[in-house]
Scaffold this motif. Structure first.
Motif, PDB file in Angstrom:
ATOM      1  N   ILE A 101       0.856  -1.182   0.000  1.00  0.00           N
ATOM      2  CA  ILE A 101       0.000   0.000   0.000  1.00  0.00           C
ATOM      3  C   ILE A 101       0.895   1.235   0.000  1.00  0.00           C
ATOM      4  O   ILE A 101       1.666   1.452   0.933  1.00  0.00           O
ATOM      5  CB  ILE A 101      -0.918  -0.008   1.239  1.00  0.00           C
ATOM      6  CG1 ILE A 101      -1.759  -1.286   1.247  1.00  0.00           C
ATOM      7  CG2 ILE A 101      -1.795   1.228   1.260  1.00  0.00           C
ATOM      8  CD1 ILE A 101      -2.190  -1.742   2.587  1.00  0.00           C
ATOM      9  N   THR A 102       0.780   2.044  -1.055  1.00  0.00           N
ATOM     10  CA  THR A 102       1.626   3.221  -1.230  1.00  0.00           C
ATOM     11  C   THR A 102       0.766   4.478  -1.160  1.00  0.00           C
ATOM     12  O   THR A 102      -0.286   4.545  -1.818  1.00  0.00           O
ATOM     13  CB  THR A 102       2.331   3.154  -2.601  1.00  0.00           C
ATOM     14  OG1 THR A 102       3.047   1.914  -2.689  1.00  0.00           O
ATOM     15  CG2 THR A 102       3.289   4.313  -2.776  1.00  0.00           C
ATOM     16  N   PRO A 103       1.197   5.478  -0.389  1.00  0.00           N
ATOM     17  CA  PRO A 103       0.428   6.726  -0.330  1.00  0.00           C
ATOM     18  C   PRO A 103       0.420   7.455  -1.674  1.00  0.00           C
ATOM     19  O   PRO A 103       1.425   7.483  -2.379  1.00  0.00           O
ATOM     20  CB  PRO A 103       1.177   7.574   0.699  1.00  0.00           C
ATOM     21  CG  PRO A 103       2.087   6.646   1.414  1.00  0.00           C
ATOM     22  CD  PRO A 103       2.364   5.502   0.498  1.00  0.00           C
ATOM     23  N   ILE A 104      -0.718   8.012  -2.000  1.00  0.00           N
ATOM     24  CA  ILE A 104      -0.840   8.953  -3.114  1.00  0.00           C
ATOM     25  C   ILE A 104      -1.046  10.313  -2.463  1.00  0.00           C
ATOM     26  O   ILE A 104      -2.069  10.542  -1.800  1.00  0.00           O
ATOM     27  CB  ILE A 104      -2.033   8.611  -4.035  1.00  0.00           C
ATOM     28  CG1 ILE A 104      -1.863   7.226  -4.652  1.00  0.00           C
ATOM     29  CG2 ILE A 104      -2.200   9.680  -5.109  1.00  0.00           C
ATOM     30  CD1 ILE A 104      -3.063   6.757  -5.460  1.00  0.00           C
ATOM     31  N   VAL A 105      -0.097  11.193  -2.609  1.00  0.00           N
ATOM     32  CA  VAL A 105      -0.139  12.492  -1.942  1.00  0.00           C
ATOM     33  C   VAL A 105      -1.332  13.314  -2.423  1.00  0.00           C
ATOM     34  O   VAL A 105      -2.040  13.924  -1.619  1.00  0.00           O
ATOM     35  CB  VAL A 105       1.189  13.254  -2.154  1.00  0.00           C
ATOM     36  CG1 VAL A 105       1.113  14.643  -1.566  1.00  0.00           C
ATOM     37  CG2 VAL A 105       2.346  12.466  -1.555  1.00  0.00           C
ATOM     38  N   ASP A 106      -1.573  13.321  -3.718  1.00  0.00           N
ATOM     39  CA  ASP A 106      -2.680  14.078  -4.288  1.00  0.00           C
ATOM     40  C   ASP A 106      -4.009  13.477  -3.822  1.00  0.00           C
ATOM     41  O   ASP A 106      -4.406  12.402  -4.271  1.00  0.00           O
ATOM     42  CB  ASP A 106      -2.587  14.052  -5.815  1.00  0.00           C
ATOM     43  CG  ASP A 106      -3.674  14.872  -6.487  1.00  0.00           C
ATOM     44  OD1 ASP A 106      -4.289  15.733  -5.824  1.00  0.00           O
ATOM     45  OD2 ASP A 106      -3.914  14.640  -7.686  1.00  0.00           O
ATOM     46  N   GLY A 107      -4.662  14.128  -2.912  1.00  0.00           N
ATOM     47  CA  GLY A 107      -5.966  13.665  -2.424  1.00  0.00           C
ATOM     48  C   GLY A 107      -5.890  12.729  -1.233  1.00  0.00           C
ATOM     49  O   GLY A 107      -6.913  12.201  -0.807  1.00  0.00           O
ATOM     50  N   ASP A 108      -4.699  12.485  -0.686  1.00  0.00           N
ATOM     51  CA  ASP A 108      -4.531  11.602   0.477  1.00  0.00           C
ATOM     52  C   ASP A 108      -5.218  10.258   0.250  1.00  0.00           C
ATOM     53  O   ASP A 108      -6.025   9.803   1.045  1.00  0.00           O
ATOM     54  CB  ASP A 108      -5.037  12.272   1.758  1.00  0.00           C
ATOM     55  CG  ASP A 108      -4.518  11.578   3.008  1.00  0.00           C
ATOM     56  OD1 ASP A 108      -3.507  10.838   2.923  1.00  0.00           O
ATOM     57  OD2 ASP A 108      -5.124  11.761   4.084  1.00  0.00           O
ATOM     58  N   ARG A 109      -4.871   9.622  -0.869  1.00  0.00           N
ATOM     59  CA  ARG A 109      -5.434   8.330  -1.248  1.00  0.00           C
ATOM     60  C   ARG A 109      -4.353   7.267  -1.158  1.00  0.00           C
ATOM     61  O   ARG A 109      -3.257   7.532  -0.684  1.00  0.00           O
ATOM     62  CB  ARG A 109      -6.003   8.413  -2.668  1.00  0.00           C
ATOM     63  CG  ARG A 109      -7.122   9.436  -2.790  1.00  0.00           C
ATOM     64  CD  ARG A 109      -7.579   9.649  -4.209  1.00  0.00           C
ATOM     65  NE  ARG A 109      -6.499  10.236  -4.996  1.00  0.00           N
ATOM     66  CZ  ARG A 109      -6.399  10.133  -6.316  1.00  0.00           C
ATOM     67  NH1 ARG A 109      -7.288   9.461  -7.006  1.00  0.00           N
ATOM     68  NH2 ARG A 109      -5.396  10.695  -6.965  1.00  0.00           N
ATOM     69  N   ALA A 110      -4.659   6.074  -1.655  1.00  0.00           N
ATOM     70  CA  ALA A 110      -3.691   4.982  -1.584  1.00  0.00           C
ATOM     71  C   ALA A 110      -3.678   4.195  -2.888  1.00  0.00           C
ATOM     72  O   ALA A 110      -4.722   3.940  -3.491  1.00  0.00           O
ATOM     73  CB  ALA A 110      -4.024   4.050  -0.432  1.00  0.00           C
ATOM     74  N   PHE A 111      -2.484   3.823  -3.305  1.00  0.00           N
ATOM     75  CA  PHE A 111      -2.269   2.914  -4.430  1.00  0.00           C
ATOM     76  C   PHE A 111      -2.008   1.546  -3.817  1.00  0.00           C
ATOM     77  O   PHE A 111      -1.069   1.381  -3.034  1.00  0.00           O
ATOM     78  CB  PHE A 111      -1.073   3.380  -5.263  1.00  0.00           C
ATOM     79  CG  PHE A 111      -0.744   2.474  -6.406  1.00  0.00           C
ATOM     80  CD1 PHE A 111      -1.594   2.343  -7.492  1.00  0.00           C
ATOM     81  CD2 PHE A 111       0.445   1.746  -6.404  1.00  0.00           C
ATOM     82  CE1 PHE A 111      -1.278   1.509  -8.560  1.00  0.00           C
ATOM     83  CE2 PHE A 111       0.771   0.914  -7.471  1.00  0.00           C
ATOM     84  CZ  PHE A 111      -0.092   0.795  -8.547  1.00  0.00           C
TER      85      PHE A 111
END
Length: 160
Positions: A101-111
């Motif tokens: 699980i990797t953070p997506i900074v744009d929008g505080d989401r997760a990849f």
């Protein structure tokens, strides 16, 4: 060696998803169709070497946690013994899977990505890869549903 890979994006922060997935014994919390689960030999669900003994759709599955990284928000596991897969006449060897699980900074989401490597009859490698991709998609959709239905991380974990 064959490989199956699936990835998706979650609206929730990576830290929230990792808090649920991190405990190797939380399988029934987020995988639809999973029943009772226990970690054998008194180990904790985050101990490398822990064996998860879970009932999934009336099939007993035993898996060993090979690696867990809070920094990478990932876990790698294998089957203990021959995998008990619901695929008739199919032999799999050397199965290892990783969920990250990797953070997506744009929008505080997760990849979120899940992959497995394994050996099998060469003619059936692509068939089994497609089957695994379908299972990974289904199980991650189950996690998405649990997260959206419960509304909060505390509610998800308290429910189980």
């Amino acid at each position: 060696m064959a490989r199956a890979y699936y990835s998706t994006v979650f609206a929730q922060p990576a830290a929230d998803i990792w808090e649920i997935v991190r405990d190797f014994n939380n399988y029934p919390v987020w995988v639809g169709g999973a029943g009772e689960s226990r970690i054998e030999d008194g180990k904790s669900g985050d101990a490398v070497g822990a064996v998860r003994n879970v009932l999934y759709q009336e099939r007993r599955i035993r898996q060993r946690l090979l690696a867990l990284s809070d920094a990478d928000r990932s876990q790698t596991y294998e089957f203990c013994g021959a995998p008990s897969l619901p695929v008739q006449g199919f032999q799999v060897h050397g199965f290892q899977a990783t969920l990250r699980i990797t953070p997506i900074v744009d929008g505080d989401r997760a990849f979120v990505e899940w992959w497995a490597t394994f050996d099998c009859e060469p003619a059936r490698g692509e068939e089994f890869s497609q089957t695994l991709r379908g299972w990974f998609a289904k199980w991650l959709e189950s996690l998405r549903t649990v997260l959206s239905r419960q509304g909060s991380l505390e509610a998800v974990l308290a429910d189980h």
